[in-house]
Design a protein around this motif. Structure first.
Motif, short mmCIF file in Angstrom:
data_model
loop_
_atom_site.label_atom_id
_atom_site.label_comp_id
_atom_site.label_asym_id
_atom_site.label_seq_id
_atom_site.Cartn_x
_atom_site.Cartn_y
_atom_site.Cartn_z
N GLN A 1 0.73 -1.14 0.02
CA GLN A 1 0.01 0.02 0.07
C GLN A 1 0.97 1.23 -0.18
O GLN A 1 0.55 2.22 -0.60
CB GLN A 1 -1.04 0.11 1.23
CG GLN A 1 -1.83 1.23 1.32
CD GLN A 1 -2.67 1.55 0.10
OE1 GLN A 1 -3.19 0.47 -0.51
NE2 GLN A 1 -3.15 2.65 0.00
N TRP A 2 1.96 1.24 0.85
CA TRP A 2 2.80 2.23 0.89
C TRP A 2 3.70 2.53 -0.50
O TRP A 2 3.61 3.60 -1.00
CB TRP A 2 4.03 1.89 1.90
CG TRP A 2 4.81 3.16 2.22
CD1 TRP A 2 4.51 4.47 2.63
CD2 TRP A 2 6.27 3.18 1.66
NE1 TRP A 2 5.81 5.45 2.53
CE2 TRP A 2 6.68 4.52 2.07
CE3 TRP A 2 6.83 2.10 0.79
CZ2 TRP A 2 7.92 4.79 1.71
CZ3 TRP A 2 8.20 2.72 0.54
CH2 TRP A 2 8.73 3.86 0.94
N ILE A 3 3.99 1.27 -1.05
CA ILE A 3 4.63 1.75 -2.46
C ILE A 3 3.69 2.17 -3.59
O ILE A 3 4.02 2.97 -4.08
CB ILE A 3 5.23 0.44 -2.76
CG1 ILE A 3 6.60 0.02 -2.35
CG2 ILE A 3 5.74 0.35 -4.26
CD1 ILE A 3 6.82 -1.53 -2.10
N ALA A 4 2.59 1.61 -3.47
CA ALA A 4 1.53 2.10 -4.57
C ALA A 4 1.09 3.84 -4.44
O ALA A 4 0.49 4.43 -5.18
CB ALA A 4 0.35 1.22 -4.11
N GLU B 1 8.91 4.01 -16.64
CA GLU B 1 9.77 3.34 -15.47
C GLU B 1 9.04 2.30 -15.21
O GLU B 1 7.83 2.01 -14.92
CB GLU B 1 10.26 4.25 -14.36
CG GLU B 1 10.90 5.61 -14.84
CD GLU B 1 10.96 6.62 -13.84
OE1 GLU B 1 11.70 6.19 -12.93
OE2 GLU B 1 10.21 7.45 -13.67
N LEU B 2 10.07 1.02 -14.73
CA LEU B 2 9.63 -0.12 -14.31
C LEU B 2 10.36 -0.50 -13.04
O LEU B 2 11.61 -0.10 -12.89
CB LEU B 2 9.83 -1.35 -15.23
CG LEU B 2 9.20 -1.40 -16.46
CD1 LEU B 2 9.94 -0.45 -17.48
CD2 LEU B 2 9.00 -2.89 -17.24
N ILE C 1 5.81 -6.39 -11.13
CA ILE C 1 6.14 -5.22 -11.77
C ILE C 1 5.29 -4.04 -11.71
O ILE C 1 4.16 -4.25 -12.01
CB ILE C 1 6.70 -5.26 -13.33
CG1 ILE C 1 7.86 -6.26 -13.40
CG2 ILE C 1 6.96 -4.01 -14.04
CD1 ILE C 1 8.31 -6.62 -14.80
N TRP C 2 5.85 -3.03 -11.29
CA TRP C 2 5.17 -1.84 -10.92
C TRP C 2 5.70 -0.76 -12.20
O TRP C 2 6.85 -0.56 -12.48
CB TRP C 2 5.28 -0.97 -9.56
CG TRP C 2 4.79 -1.69 -8.39
CD1 TRP C 2 5.28 -3.12 -7.96
CD2 TRP C 2 3.52 -1.62 -7.95
NE1 TRP C 2 4.48 -3.72 -7.33
CE2 TRP C 2 3.25 -2.55 -6.66
CE3 TRP C 2 2.57 -0.50 -8.00
CZ2 TRP C 2 2.37 -2.55 -6.08
CZ3 TRP C 2 1.34 -0.71 -7.05
CH2 TRP C 2 1.55 -1.56 -6.06
N LEU C 3 4.57 -0.01 -12.83
CA LEU C 3 5.13 0.86 -13.72
C LEU C 3 4.60 2.69 -13.40
O LEU C 3 3.92 2.61 -12.64
CB LEU C 3 3.99 0.72 -14.85
CG LEU C 3 4.20 -0.70 -15.49
CD1 LEU C 3 3.13 -1.12 -16.69
CD2 LEU C 3 5.50 -1.18 -16.07
N ARG C 4 5.59 3.32 -13.96
CA ARG C 4 5.36 4.87 -13.86
C ARG C 4 5.50 5.41 -15.29
O ARG C 4 6.44 5.31 -15.75
CB ARG C 4 6.16 5.51 -12.95
CG ARG C 4 6.10 6.86 -12.64
CD ARG C 4 6.39 7.69 -11.52
NE ARG C 4 7.84 7.44 -11.31
CZ ARG C 4 8.64 7.92 -10.30
NH1 ARG C 4 7.94 8.52 -9.35
NH2 ARG C 4 9.78 7.82 -10.31
N LEU C 5 4.47 5.77 -15.70
CA LEU C 5 4.43 6.42 -17.14
C LEU C 5 4.79 7.49 -17.32
O LEU C 5 4.87 8.32 -16.16
CB LEU C 5 2.96 6.00 -17.54
CG LEU C 5 2.27 5.05 -17.79
CD1 LEU C 5 0.66 4.64 -18.20
CD2 LEU C 5 2.70 3.86 -18.90
N TRP D 1 2.87 5.32 -9.19
CA TRP D 1 3.13 3.89 -9.81
C TRP D 1 1.91 2.99 -9.58
O TRP D 1 1.23 3.06 -8.70
CB TRP D 1 4.21 3.19 -8.69
CG TRP D 1 5.69 3.79 -8.65
CD1 TRP D 1 5.93 4.98 -7.84
CD2 TRP D 1 6.63 3.45 -9.51
NE1 TRP D 1 7.54 5.03 -8.27
CE2 TRP D 1 7.84 4.28 -9.38
CE3 TRP D 1 6.88 2.58 -10.60
CZ2 TRP D 1 9.06 4.13 -10.09
CZ3 TRP D 1 7.93 2.56 -11.04
CH2 TRP D 1 9.17 3.12 -10.98
N GLN D 2 1.79 2.08 -10.72
CA GLN D 2 0.79 1.35 -10.94
C GLN D 2 1.25 -0.14 -10.99
O GLN D 2 2.17 -0.27 -12.02
CB GLN D 2 -0.21 1.89 -11.99
CG GLN D 2 -0.84 3.04 -11.97
CD GLN D 2 -1.61 3.41 -13.21
OE1 GLN D 2 -1.07 3.39 -14.31
NE2 GLN D 2 -2.70 3.87 -13.01
#
Length: 184
Positions: free
Chosen positions: A44-47, A118-119, A164-168, A174-175
């Motif tokens: 949750q914190w990362i998201a 970014e991944l 994997i989390w993505l940031r477009l 981050w999603q």
């Protein structure tokens, strides 16, 4: 060892936090329920928290600042399988404007990742980063695939869509890749 904190996978929780956590889960020790609670809190914190600055990204921050107006337009739309230009249509060759950059990237099955995406994946409490550049995913070790990135460390059975989390480009959030795939 006379350490006042409690080790959990190489990190230490203050005693009061550890005791409150294990008491709250009803286990009284670091068991499955407590591990699940810690994992859920961290996810949750990362998201919901922007990632710390990466040294390898600092060079590109100067370029990002000059392209803020185009980046904010790109972040308004969810990821698409067919990239949409962020600037007014230019010549057919696509030689000018920011359109060509957003129309190029990495096609990950049905999810298109424009250049600049970014991944991030996390294993053993450490983040591993990569970035889409020149239509390929580049990590510290060079070109890679989503599956290889997700399994850089570990047993090799992690599902890249979930790991994997993505940031477009232009987005601060981050999603999870699986969530981006569902939006299409």
């Amino acid at each position: 060892m006379d350490h006042p904190d409690h080790p959990i996978g190489g990190m230490y929780l203050p005693s009061k936090v550890f005791c409150a956590l294990t008491e709250h889960t009803g286990e009284g020790f670091y068991g499955d329920k407590t591990a699940a609670a810690v994992s859920a809190l961290i996810q949750q914190w990362i998201a919901t928290t922007p990632a710390a600055r990466c040294p390898w990204r600092e060079e590109q921050d100067e370029n990002d600042e000059s392209n803020d107006s185009t980046a904010s337009q790109a972040s308004a739309a969810p990821p698409q399988t067919v990239p949409a230009p962020t600037a007014a249509p230019g010549p057919a060759s696509g030689a000018a404007g920011s359109g060509p950059e957003t129309s190029r990237g990495y096609q990950w099955k049905q999810l298109f990742l424009p250049n600049g995406t970014e991944l991030r994946t996390i294993y053993g409490g450490r983040s591993i980063y990569a970035k889409v550049e020149d239509e390929q995913i580049i990590s510290v070790n060079g070109p890679t695939t989503p599956s290889r990135l997700a399994n850089t460390q570990g047993c090799g059975t992690r599902n890249a869509w979930r790991a994997i989390w993505l940031r477009l480009p232009g987005s601060a959030r981050w999603q999870r890749a699986a969530d981006c795939r569902r939006q299409d």
